[in-house]
Design a protein around this motif. Structure first.
Motif: not given
Length: 288
Positions: A17-23, A69-76
């Motif tokens: 629901e949040v991103y496309d498959t490649r992302e 929806g939180k960006p992965v970069q902020y989570i990591l």
């Protein structure tokens, strides 16, 4: 036990629901690499390998955050830019690949001058995580690099990033729209900036992980004056650039011609618009 393949499947189902498959695939790869300490090549080569239980728990909690929806970069808490590692958090924009192209252009402009012993002085306006200033300093170790930002929190992160990447950059808190930049008679050979340039119209087309989580002061401009930062930077550059000094700007793809025209009116010469890897007008270079 779950395998690497199972983790990819979980991410596909959880984030569709949040991103496309490649992302989704590239996010899952990034998370697996970070949490398991396994190389990207190995993850891809051995999808049937088991993922340890402890790692699975961490990966599940990251997936839960990603669903918001939180960006992965902020989570990591970090990301890569120009081959270097940078801490990022909600006080800083997440560095983009297009900005790497801007850094590349600056470094390219200095190639012929590397042999001359004169150290080049550079100012980065709106530094955020410090990614532009630090990457340039890392690649031009003799350069004297100064960076400003309006946000004390962003500057705190930028200073940490300079330490992590083992470079010296002077960081100063200042607002280019209302500058109190006390630099005496300091002049620069290069001024570079990736200022806010996203309009409200652009915002409607943007992903929620940008509009809900990244710092608005670093992103958005008023619809009635989308070039407000470019005017201020151009005026500042006219007083602070040495003769034949260079101004490099990342720009809104919709305002390439307008930005170039603005610089012409201000009196800059040899203005060059350049497209990014997606063939969009993304950066401009001008000479004082």
């Amino acid at each position: 036990m779950k395998t690497i393949k199972d983790v990819f499947l979980n991410f596909q189902q959880g984030l569709i629901e949040v991103y496309d498959t490649r992302e989704i695939e590239s996010i899952a790869l990034l998370v697996l690499e970070e949490i398991t300490g396994t190389s990207r090549a190995q993850i891809k080569a051995f999808p049937e390998d088991d993922v340890p239980g402890e790692a699975l728990e961490k990966i599940q909690s990251i997936l839960d955050e990603l669903k918001t929806g939180k960006p992965v970069q902020y989570i990591l808490g970090s990301t890569e830019f120009y081959g270097l590692n940078f801490l990022v958090n909600p006080a800083t924009l997440i560095p983009r690949p297009e900005t790497e192209e801007l850094v590349e252009w600056v470094l390219e402009s200095q190639k012929s001058k590397v042999k001359s012993k004169k150290s080049v002085s550079i100012l980065d306006i709106g530094t955020g995580s410090g990614c532009i200033a630090i990457s340039i300093k890392k690649n031009l170790p003799d350069a004297v690099v100064t960076a400003i930002d309006i946000s004390a929190d962003a500057l705190h992160t930028a200073r940490q990033n300079a330490v992590i990447n083992d470079v010296e950059v002077s960081f100063i808190q200042d607002d280019i729209l209302n500058t109190k930049f006390e630099m005496g008679n300091s002049k620069f050979d290069i001024i570079i900036s990736n200022p806010p340039y996203v309009t409200l119209e652009d915002k409607l087309r943007m992903h929620q992980n940008v509009t809900n989580f990244e710092p608005h002061t670093a992103l958005f401009v008023p619809a009635h004056d989308p070039l407000v930062f470019y005017k201020a930077i151009a005026d500042y550059a006219l007083t602070r650039l040495n003769k034949n000094g260079l101004l490099f700007l990342e720009i809104n793809e919709s305002f390439g011609k307008e930005t170039a025209d603005l610089l012409t009116v201000k009196g800059f010469t040899r203005i060059e618009l350049r497209k990014d890897m997606s063939v969009k007008d993304r950066m401009v270079k001008a000479v004082k």
